[in-house]
Design an enzyme around this catalytic site. Structure first.
Site, PDB file in Angstrom:
ATOM      1  N   PRO A  11       0.782  -1.224   0.000  1.00 27.56           N
ATOM      2  CA  PRO A  11       0.000   0.000   0.000  1.00 27.56           C
ATOM      3  C   PRO A  11       0.821   1.285   0.000  1.00 27.56           C
ATOM      4  CG  PRO A  11      -0.197  -1.138   2.106  1.00 27.56           C
ATOM      5  CD  PRO A  11       0.487  -2.077   1.153  1.00 27.56           C
ATOM      6  N   ASN A  12       0.301   2.245  -0.725  1.00 28.39           N
ATOM      7  CA  ASN A  12       0.825   3.616  -0.823  1.00 28.39           C
ATOM      8  C   ASN A  12       2.064   3.722  -1.710  1.00 28.39           C
ATOM      9  OD1 ASN A  12      -1.138   4.834   1.043  1.00 28.39           O
ATOM     10  ND2 ASN A  12      -0.120   3.556   2.579  1.00 28.39           N
ATOM     11  N   ARG A  19       4.957  10.773  -2.468  1.00 29.35           N
ATOM     12  CA  ARG A  19       4.636  10.549  -1.071  1.00 29.35           C
ATOM     13  C   ARG A  19       5.875  10.742  -0.191  1.00 29.35           C
ATOM     14  NH1 ARG A  19       4.887   4.413   1.100  1.00 29.35           N
ATOM     15  NH2 ARG A  19       4.096   4.816   3.187  1.00 29.35           N
ATOM     16  N   TYR A  24      11.158   8.748   1.138  1.00 27.64           N
ATOM     17  CA  TYR A  24      11.170   7.719   0.084  1.00 27.64           C
ATOM     18  C   TYR A  24      11.804   8.185  -1.234  1.00 27.64           C
ATOM     19  CZ  TYR A  24       7.995   5.445   3.355  1.00 27.64           C
ATOM     20  OH  TYR A  24       7.447   4.868   4.480  1.00 27.64           O
ATOM     21  N   ASN A  75       8.173  -5.676  -1.299  1.00 31.46           N
ATOM     22  CA  ASN A  75       8.118  -4.573  -0.343  1.00 31.46           C
ATOM     23  C   ASN A  75       6.661  -4.493   0.104  1.00 31.46           C
ATOM     24  OD1 ASN A  75       8.016  -2.283   1.147  1.00 31.46           O
ATOM     25  ND2 ASN A  75       9.080  -0.974  -0.330  1.00 31.46           N
ATOM     26  N   ALA A  78       3.294  -1.084   4.582  1.00 33.01           N
ATOM     27  CA  ALA A  78       2.766  -1.155   5.956  1.00 33.01           C
ATOM     28  C   ALA A  78       2.345  -2.574   6.341  1.00 33.01           C
ATOM     29  CB  ALA A  78       1.602  -0.189   6.121  1.00 33.01           C
ATOM     30  N   ASP A  88       1.825 -16.077   5.683  1.00 34.02           N
ATOM     31  CA  ASP A  88       1.329 -17.436   5.425  1.00 34.02           C
ATOM     32  C   ASP A  88       1.399 -17.760   3.934  1.00 34.02           C
ATOM     33  OD1 ASP A  88       0.850 -17.886   8.094  1.00 34.02           O
ATOM     34  OD2 ASP A  88      -1.331 -17.737   7.959  1.00 34.02           O
ATOM     35  N   GLU A  99      13.076  -9.431   0.879  1.00 41.60           N
ATOM     36  CA  GLU A  99      12.245  -8.333   1.396  1.00 41.60           C
ATOM     37  C   GLU A  99      13.002  -7.021   1.212  1.00 41.60           C
ATOM     38  OE1 GLU A  99      11.293  -9.080   5.504  1.00 41.60           O
ATOM     39  OE2 GLU A  99      10.533  -7.023   5.834  1.00 41.60           O
ATOM     40  N   HIS A 101      12.906  -2.736   1.791  1.00 44.48           N
ATOM     41  CA  HIS A 101      12.321  -1.487   2.291  1.00 44.48           C
ATOM     42  C   HIS A 101      13.178  -0.339   1.808  1.00 44.48           C
ATOM     43  CE1 HIS A 101       9.532  -3.687   4.674  1.00 44.48           C
ATOM     44  NE2 HIS A 101      10.531  -4.463   5.061  1.00 44.48           N
ATOM     45  N   ILE A 102      12.529   0.647   1.266  1.00 44.43           N
ATOM     46  CA  ILE A 102      13.242   1.805   0.724  1.00 44.43           C
ATOM     47  C   ILE A 102      13.916   2.570   1.863  1.00 44.43           C
ATOM     48  CG2 ILE A 102      12.911   3.993  -0.502  1.00 44.43           C
ATOM     49  CD1 ILE A 102      10.380   2.535  -1.795  1.00 44.43           C
ATOM     50  N   SER A 103      13.172   2.781   2.928  1.00 44.79           N
ATOM     51  CA  SER A 103      13.715   3.503   4.085  1.00 44.79           C
ATOM     52  C   SER A 103      14.353   2.508   5.057  1.00 44.79           C
ATOM     53  CB  SER A 103      12.589   4.267   4.797  1.00 44.79           C
ATOM     54  OG  SER A 103      11.647   3.354   5.337  1.00 44.79           O
ATOM     55  N   ARG A 108      13.376   4.162  12.310  1.00 45.82           N
ATOM     56  CA  ARG A 108      12.092   4.874  12.379  1.00 45.82           C
ATOM     57  C   ARG A 108      11.299   4.426  13.609  1.00 45.82           C
ATOM     58  NH1 ARG A 108       9.428   4.680   6.597  1.00 45.82           N
ATOM     59  NH2 ARG A 108       8.157   6.314   7.589  1.00 45.82           N
ATOM     60  N   ARG A 112       7.687  -0.081  13.270  1.00 42.59           N
ATOM     61  CA  ARG A 112       8.245  -0.525  11.979  1.00 42.59           C
ATOM     62  C   ARG A 112       9.419  -1.490  12.171  1.00 42.59           C
ATOM     63  NH1 ARG A 112       5.798   3.099   8.276  1.00 42.59           N
ATOM     64  NH2 ARG A 112       5.372   5.080   9.280  1.00 42.59           N
TER      65      ARG A 112
HETATM   66  C1  DQA Z   1       8.394   0.800   3.643  1.00 43.13           C
HETATM   67  C2  DQA Z   1       8.491   0.977   5.162  1.00 43.13           C
HETATM   68  C3  DQA Z   1       7.152   0.716   5.823  1.00 43.13           C
HETATM   69  O1  DQA Z   1       7.265   0.870   7.236  1.00 43.13           O
HETATM   70  C4  DQA Z   1       6.129   1.711   5.325  1.00 43.13           C
HETATM   71  O2  DQA Z   1       4.866   1.437   5.872  1.00 43.13           O
HETATM   72  C5  DQA Z   1       6.067   1.781   3.835  1.00 43.13           C
HETATM   73  C6  DQA Z   1       7.287   1.645   3.049  1.00 43.13           C
HETATM   74  C7  DQA Z   1       9.707   1.181   2.930  1.00 43.13           C
HETATM   75  O3  DQA Z   1       9.835   0.832   1.756  1.00 43.13           O
HETATM   76  O4  DQA Z   1      10.577   1.848   3.510  1.00 43.13           O
HETATM   77  O5  DQA Z   1       5.019   2.046   3.276  1.00 43.13           O
HETATM   78  O6  DQA Z   1       8.152  -0.574   3.374  1.00 43.13           O
END
Ligand code: DQA
Length: 146
Positions: A11-12, A19, A24, A75, A78, A88, A99, A101-103, A108, A112
């Site tokens: 999401p997002n 955003r 990001y 990725n 959230a 699962d 896996e 994560h950009i950040s 943080r 998270r």
């Molecule tokens: C994220 C980190 C997550 O905590 C956050 O909810 C995101 C992006 C990242 O790519 O850093 O939406 O997965």
């Protein structure tokens, strides 16, 4: 036959580039898809990059990957921190799971710091910006070559 890698985004991330750019960056998910497509070709792989704001859709794509993908880069955004359903689903997939994560989630908020997906992931990349997707793709190529 060329192996396909699914690159799944939660999401997002459709708003990547717009955003919270201070967290990001300003590169869009379409740019990430284009860069990963080029790199995948160099590595002898194909990618399909998908994004959804809906947990069940991501579960469905993981199920689809069981027949159609050699590896998954995910990725979960959230859902990383909340989704037992995605964990699962990933546990039903036999190939490598990486896996991204950009950040740097560990720098943080404490909510998270926990990832359900990390219980399945063969590797985790966090805090390398969108470059993390390409690093994951390179790692995927070596895992699949072994
Ligand atoms: C994220 C980190 C997550 O905590 C956050 O909810 C995101 C992006 C990242 O790519 O850093 O939406 O997965």
């Amino acid at each position: 036959m060329t192996k396909t890698i699914y690159i799944l985004n939660g999401p997002n991330l459709n708003l990547l580039g717009k955003r919270e750019p201070e967290i990001y960056g300003d590169i869009t998910l379409d740019d990430v898809a284009a860069d990963c497509t080029h790199l995948a070709a160099e590595l002898g792989l194909e990618i399909q990059l998908m994004q959804s704001n809906h947990e069940g859709q991501i579960v469905d794509w993981v199920h689809q990957a069981r027949d159609q993908a050699a590896g998954i880069i995910i990725n979960p955004a959230a859902y990383t921190h909340t989704s037992v359903a995605i964990l699962d689903a990933l546990n039903t997939f036999e190939g490598p799971v990486l896996e991204v994560h950009i950040s740097n989630v560990h720098k943080r908020e404490s909510f998270r710091h926990h990832s359900y997906v990390s219980l399945r992931a063969d590797g985790v990349i966090a805090g390398f910006g969108v470059e993390g997707y390409q690093l994951a793709l390179r790692r995927m190529a070596s895992l699949l070559a072994d």
